[in-house]
Design a protein around this motif. Structure first.
Motif, PDB file in Angstrom:
ATOM      1  N   ILE A 164       9.815  42.527  30.526  1.00 19.23           N
ATOM      2  CA  ILE A 164      10.742  42.312  31.644  1.00 19.23           C
ATOM      3  C   ILE A 164      11.616  43.556  31.807  1.00 19.23           C
ATOM      4  CG2 ILE A 164      12.533  40.808  32.596  1.00 19.23           C
ATOM      5  CD1 ILE A 164      11.444  38.562  30.784  1.00 19.23           C
ATOM      6  N   LEU A 182       3.789  39.624  29.840  1.00 19.17           N
ATOM      7  CA  LEU A 182       4.929  38.886  29.276  1.00 19.17           C
ATOM      8  C   LEU A 182       4.534  38.200  27.971  1.00 19.17           C
ATOM      9  CD1 LEU A 182       7.864  38.000  29.606  1.00 19.17           C
ATOM     10  CD2 LEU A 182       7.046  35.995  30.822  1.00 19.17           C
ATOM     11  N   ASN A 183       3.523  37.356  28.069  1.00 18.38           N
ATOM     12  CA  ASN A 183       3.143  36.577  26.890  1.00 18.38           C
ATOM     13  C   ASN A 183       1.893  37.172  26.258  1.00 18.38           C
ATOM     14  OD1 ASN A 183       5.142  34.407  27.357  1.00 18.38           O
ATOM     15  ND2 ASN A 183       3.923  34.078  29.209  1.00 18.38           N
ATOM     16  N   ILE A 188      -0.453  32.672  24.412  1.00 17.96           N
ATOM     17  CA  ILE A 188      -0.965  31.868  25.534  1.00 17.96           C
ATOM     18  C   ILE A 188      -2.047  30.926  25.041  1.00 17.96           C
ATOM     19  CG2 ILE A 188      -2.103  31.921  27.785  1.00 17.96           C
ATOM     20  CD1 ILE A 188      -0.930  34.698  28.195  1.00 17.96           C
ATOM     21  N   GLU A 196      -7.693  28.453  28.779  1.00 23.56           N
ATOM     22  CA  GLU A 196      -6.729  29.210  29.583  1.00 23.56           C
ATOM     23  C   GLU A 196      -6.809  30.696  29.241  1.00 23.56           C
ATOM     24  OE1 GLU A 196      -4.668  27.870  31.918  1.00 23.56           O
ATOM     25  OE2 GLU A 196      -3.738  29.780  32.431  1.00 23.56           O
ATOM     26  N   LEU A 259       1.786  36.276  46.692  1.00 23.47           N
ATOM     27  CA  LEU A 259       1.504  35.099  45.850  1.00 23.47           C
ATOM     28  C   LEU A 259       1.193  33.858  46.689  1.00 23.47           C
ATOM     29  CD1 LEU A 259       4.208  35.653  43.085  1.00 23.47           C
ATOM     30  CD2 LEU A 259       1.725  35.802  42.797  1.00 23.47           C
ATOM     31  N   THR A 264      -4.884  29.098  43.742  1.00 23.49           N
ATOM     32  CA  THR A 264      -4.540  28.801  42.351  1.00 23.49           C
ATOM     33  C   THR A 264      -5.511  27.817  41.704  1.00 23.49           C
ATOM     34  OG1 THR A 264      -3.015  27.083  43.061  1.00 23.49           O
ATOM     35  CG2 THR A 264      -2.090  29.280  42.661  1.00 23.49           C
TER      36      THR A 264
ATOM     37  N   PHE B  54       0.960  26.409  40.811  1.00 20.78           N
ATOM     38  CA  PHE B  54       0.577  27.067  39.550  1.00 20.78           C
ATOM     39  C   PHE B  54       0.720  26.042  38.425  1.00 20.78           C
ATOM     40  CE2 PHE B  54       1.413  30.627  42.301  1.00 20.78           C
ATOM     41  CZ  PHE B  54       0.513  31.600  41.884  1.00 20.78           C
ATOM     42  N   ARG B  56       0.651  25.949  35.302  1.00 19.38           N
ATOM     43  CA  ARG B  56       1.402  26.214  34.074  1.00 19.38           C
ATOM     44  C   ARG B  56       2.919  26.233  34.318  1.00 19.38           C
ATOM     45  NH1 ARG B  56      -0.521  24.855  29.860  1.00 19.38           N
ATOM     46  NH2 ARG B  56       0.817  26.316  28.765  1.00 19.38           N
ATOM     47  N   LEU B  64       5.698  32.707  38.171  1.00 20.40           N
ATOM     48  CA  LEU B  64       5.650  33.841  39.106  1.00 20.40           C
ATOM     49  C   LEU B  64       6.511  33.595  40.341  1.00 20.40           C
ATOM     50  CD1 LEU B  64       1.790  34.270  38.903  1.00 20.40           C
ATOM     51  CD2 LEU B  64       3.411  36.144  38.472  1.00 20.40           C
ATOM     52  N   GLN B  99       9.297  30.444  29.957  1.00 16.13           N
ATOM     53  CA  GLN B  99       8.507  31.085  31.005  1.00 16.13           C
ATOM     54  C   GLN B  99       7.158  30.379  31.056  1.00 16.13           C
ATOM     55  OE1 GLN B  99       9.475  32.499  28.192  1.00 16.13           O
ATOM     56  NE2 GLN B  99       7.975  33.912  27.343  1.00 16.13           N
ATOM     57  N   ALA B 100       6.415  30.555  32.134  1.00 12.08           N
ATOM     58  CA  ALA B 100       5.101  29.924  32.236  1.00 12.08           C
ATOM     59  C   ALA B 100       4.071  30.733  31.450  1.00 12.08           C
ATOM     60  CB  ALA B 100       4.685  29.828  33.698  1.00 12.08           C
ATOM     61  N   TYR B 101       3.343  30.030  30.578  1.00 14.38           N
ATOM     62  CA  TYR B 101       2.308  30.678  29.772  1.00 14.38           C
ATOM     63  C   TYR B 101       0.957  30.428  30.420  1.00 14.38           C
ATOM     64  CZ  TYR B 101       5.607  30.787  25.804  1.00 14.38           C
ATOM     65  OH  TYR B 101       6.661  31.012  24.968  1.00 14.38           O
ATOM     66  N   GLY B 102       0.312  31.448  30.964  1.00 13.82           N
ATOM     67  CA  GLY B 102      -1.002  31.221  31.548  1.00 13.82           C
ATOM     68  C   GLY B 102      -1.705  32.501  31.925  1.00 13.82           C
ATOM     69  N   GLU B 105      -0.626  33.779  35.362  1.00 16.40           N
ATOM     70  CA  GLU B 105       0.707  34.385  35.275  1.00 16.40           C
ATOM     71  C   GLU B 105       0.618  35.839  34.814  1.00 16.40           C
ATOM     72  OE1 GLU B 105       0.040  31.227  34.558  1.00 16.40           O
ATOM     73  OE2 GLU B 105       1.368  30.330  36.050  1.00 16.40           O
ATOM     74  N   ILE B 110       3.708  38.207  35.721  1.00 14.37           N
ATOM     75  CA  ILE B 110       4.912  37.371  35.582  1.00 14.37           C
ATOM     76  C   ILE B 110       6.072  38.172  35.002  1.00 14.37           C
ATOM     77  CG2 ILE B 110       4.146  36.408  33.356  1.00 14.37           C
ATOM     78  CD1 ILE B 110       5.672  33.855  34.039  1.00 14.37           C
ATOM     79  N   GLY B 142      12.114  34.112  27.714  1.00 10.89           N
ATOM     80  CA  GLY B 142      12.034  34.880  28.955  1.00 10.89           C
ATOM     81  C   GLY B 142      12.639  34.149  30.136  1.00 10.89           C
TER      82      GLY B 142
END
Lengths: 282, 271
Positions: A164, A182-183, A188, A196, A259, A264, B54, B56, B64, B99-102, B105, B110, B142
Motif C-alpha cells: 500500500i 497486497l496478500n 490467500i 482461489e 473495475l 467477476t 466480488f 471475496r 478493490l 482486506q479482501a483475500y483473492g 483482488e 488491491i 490492510g
C-alpha cells in the motif's frame, strides 16, 4: 541482454540493502544514519528468543543523487523477510518526515524506498502496522514537494501494508523478478483455498503480480533489467521529471470505471488485466 | 438487495451518529453527511454486502471497489472545501474485518485501491480536514490502513467485539508457525501482539478509550458519550497546529520509535 552484457552487468538483486543504497547515490556521498553502531535493535524480537539485527533490517542512507540531497530507505529482505517492525518502520517514517521538513524549509530533499518486504512483522504486529501508517502519511506529505520513488527488485517482493505504501509512491520501478501485491499467495491460499490461489503455481504468481505485468498494466512505471546502472538511470530520470500531475493513488475515477467492466464470474488471466487497464489507465 | 445482511457494528454506529441518508448509492461503502458540533461533517463506514460482485468482499472486507470508493468519498470532500476557510471534519467509523483475500483482488491491484483510500485520508488531514477514526468493531490489517489509520485522532470502544490487529489470530498463528494458544500466551508479555484494546492503548496510538454498555447495541447514553467525544476530538485537533501523526509517539511501549526519531534528527544534517 546478451551473454556478454549478462556477464558484465552489475546485478542489483545480488546486492544487499546497504550496497543497493550505495549503488544509487553519487559515489562517495553516502552516509548511514542510525546505523548498526547505534545499536537500536528490535526490543520485541529478543523477548521472543528471535535473533535481532543491529540495523533491524532497514538501512537509512543519506547522500546525493545527481547532486540533489537524497535519502534511500533500503529494506533488507534477508532479515525476517524484510518485515516491518517498530525500529525499521520508525527509521523509514522518521527519515521521510525529515525529508518533508527539509523541503518545507527550502532545502529540496528526495527519497527512494527499496521495497523488499513481506509487510508487517507479525512478532511486532500492531507496532509494525502503526509504523506502516506513519510511513504512508510521510510519503503523502513528501510527495507534494519532490517525487518519492519506490523500487522493488527481488527476490522477496513487496507485500502487505508496504505494498500500500508502494501504491502511494510517485513512481515505481520494478524488475521482472519483482512481485507486487497486497496478500502473499500463501496467505490467500490459506484464507480462501487452493481453488482461489495455488501458491505453488509460480507462473500464475508472476503472471499476475510480477514486474512485467505491473508495468504493462500501469500499476508501475518503469521496467528495468537486474542491473544497477539501469536502476540508477531510471530513478534519476524520474526525479528529473518531478512529481506527476496526478498521483496513481488519486485516480479513483479511472480505476472505478475500469473495475465496473470486470466480469467477476471469471478469474482473470493476465491478458484480461492488460486489456482492461491498458484502455482505462493509459 | 433482498438479503438481510448481518447488522455490523459499523452500520449501527453510522446510523446512530449520522442517520441513513447516504450520499452515494453504494452498498458496501456508506457515506453520510450529517452535523457534528453544529457544522457539516462527513461520516464513512464500510459495511457487509452479501451481494458484492466480488465474492471475496462480502463480509465487510475492504476490496478493490471499496478501496477506491473510500478514496472517492474523501477526495470529494477535499475538492468541495478546496477554497473554504473551514474544512469539514471526516469521521471514519471503523469496523473492517480485513482486506479482501483473492486472486481477482491481486490481479487488479488491491494494494493500489487501498493506497487510494489511505492516501486520500492522509491528503485530507494535510489539507486541514479534521479526520477522526472511531473504532467500533474490528480494525484489521490492510483494511484499517485504508480506512481510519490516517486519522488525526483515534478513538476506540472497549468491548469484546472490538479488536485491532495486523492479522486475524488463526492466520497469524499459521504464518508464524505457532499455535493459537502459544500466540495468546506470547501476547501476555508482548503488548504489540495482543488483540485487546487495553494492550493497544498502551502503545499510545489511541486518543481516547470509551466504555459503552455495548458496542453492538448501543444505548442512547452510549451514542451521546461517543458524540461528545467526537466533538472533544474536533476541539483538540483545532487547538493543535500539527497536521501529522506525531501525537501517536508518546506511548509507554514506543520508546524505540522515539529513540530512532531522536537519533535521526541529530544525525540528519551533521557530518
Amino acid at each position: 541482454m546478451n551473454i556478454e552484457q549478462l556477464l558484465q552487468r552489475d546485478s542489483f538483486i545480488e546486492r544487499n540493502a546497504r550496497n543497493r543504497a550505495r549503488g544509487l547515490l553519487d559515489a562517495g556521498s553516502m552516509r548511514e544514519l542510525v546505523g548498526p553502531f547505534d545499536r537500536v535493535t528490535s526490543p520485541w524480537l529478543a523477548r521472543q528468543h528471535i535473533v535481532t539485527q543491529a540495523d533491524d533490517g532497514v538501512v537509512v542512507a543519506k547522500g546525493t543523487l545527481d547532486g540533489v540531497a537524497t535519502v534511500i530507505l533500503a529494506i533488507e529482505g534477508a532479515f525476517q523477510g524484510g518485515s516491518m517492525g517498530e525500529v525499521g518502520g520508525a527509521k523509514i517514517a522518521g527519515a521521510l518526515e525529515l525529508a518533508a521538513r527539509d523541503n518545507r524549509n527550502g532545502t529540496p530533499t528526495q527519497a527512494v524506498i527499496l521495497f523488499e518486504t513481506g509487510g508487517v512483522r507479525l512478532q511486532e504486529a500492531n507496532l509494525g502496522l502503526a509504523a506502516i501508517a506513519e510511513i504512508q502519511s510521510a510519503i503523502v506529505d513528501l510527495r507534494r514537494y519532490r517525487p518519492v520513488i519506490g523500487v522493488s527488485a527481488g527476490t522477496v517482493g513487496c507485500y502487505g501494508g508496504m505494498s500500500i505504501a508502494a501504491g502511494l509512491c510517485s513512481y515505481l520501478v520494478l524488475t521482472r523478478e519483482a512481485r507486487l501485491g497486497l496478500n502473499g499467495p500463501q496467505v490467500i491460499e490459506q484464507e480462501a483455498g487452493l481453488a482461489e490461489f495455488d501458491s505453488r503455481n509460480r507462473a500464475l504468481i508472476w503472471g499476475l503480480t510480477g514486474g512485467e505485468q505491473r508495468c504493462a498494466t500501469h500499476l508501475a512505471d518503469v521496467l528495468v533489467d537486474d542491473d544497477t546502472v539501469q536502476v540508477r538511470t531510471a530513478v534519476a530520470g524520474l526525479f528529473h521529471a518531478g512529481p506527476p500531475a496526478i498521483h496513481r493513488s488519486e485516480r479513483y475515477a479511472d480505476f472505478l470505471a475500469s473495475l465496473a467492466q470486470v466480469d467477476t464470474a471469471q478469474q482473470p488471466a493476465p491478458a484480461d488485466v492488460r486489456a482492461l487497464y491498458g484502455k482505462g489507465l493509459g | 438487495m433482498n438479503t438481510t445482511p448481518t447488522r455490523s457494528n459499523g452500520a449501527t454506529w453510522l446510523e446512530s451518529l449520522a442517520g441513513s441518508a447516504a450520499v452515494h448509492d453504494w452498498p458496501a461503502v456508506r457515506v453520510v453527511d450529517a452535523m457534528l458540533a453544529g457544522a457539516p461533517a462527513r461520516f464513512i463506514a464500510v459495511v457487509p454486502d452479501a451481494d458484492n460482485r466480488f465474492p471475496r468482499a462480502r463480509n465487510g472486507e475492504v476490496g478493490l471497489v471499496e478501496g477506491w470508493q473510500l478514496a472517492q468519498a474523501v477526495q470529494e470532500t477535499i475538492e468541495a472545501d478546496r477554497d473554504a476557510p473551514h474544512k469539514r471534519p471526516i469521521v471514519a467509523v471503523i469496523d473492517v474485518t480485513s482486506q479482501a483475500y483473492g486472486r481477482r483482488e491481486e490481479a487488479f491491484g488491491i494494494h493500489q485501491a487501498l493506497a487510494g483510500a489511505a492516501g486520500a485520508y492522509a491528503q485530507a488531514r494535510l489539507a486541514g480536514h479534521p479526520v477522526i477514526g472511531l473504532i467500533v468493531g474490528l480494525a484489521m490489517s490492510g483494511a484499517f490502513l485504508a480506512h481510519g489509520y490516517q486519522a488525526n485522532r483515534l478513538i476506540a470502544l472497549e468491548d469484546p467485539g472490538v479488536m485491532v490487529h495486523a492479522m486475524g489470530k488463526a492466520s497469524a498463528a499459521r504464518i508464524t508457525l505457532r499455535s493459537v494458544e502459544a500466540l495468546e500466551a506470547l501476547a501476555q508479555s508482548v503488548p504489540p501482539m495482543a488483540y485487546d484494546i487495553g494492550s493497544y492503548a498502551s502503545l499510545g496510538l489511541l486518543w481516547k478509550v470509551l466504555r459503552p454498555s455495548s458496542a453492538a447495541t448501543p444505548s442512547a447514553d452510549d451514542v451521546a458519550l461517543v458524540r461528545t467525544t467526537l466533538e472533544a476530538a474536533l476541539a483538540d485537533i483545532a487547538a493543535e497546529p500539527e497536521r501529522d501523526l506525531s501525537g501517536r509517539f508518546d506511548g509507554e511501549h514506543r520508546a524505540a520509535s522515539r529513540r530512532v526519531r531522536e537519533l535521526l534528527r541529530t544525525q540528519w544534517d551533521g557530518h
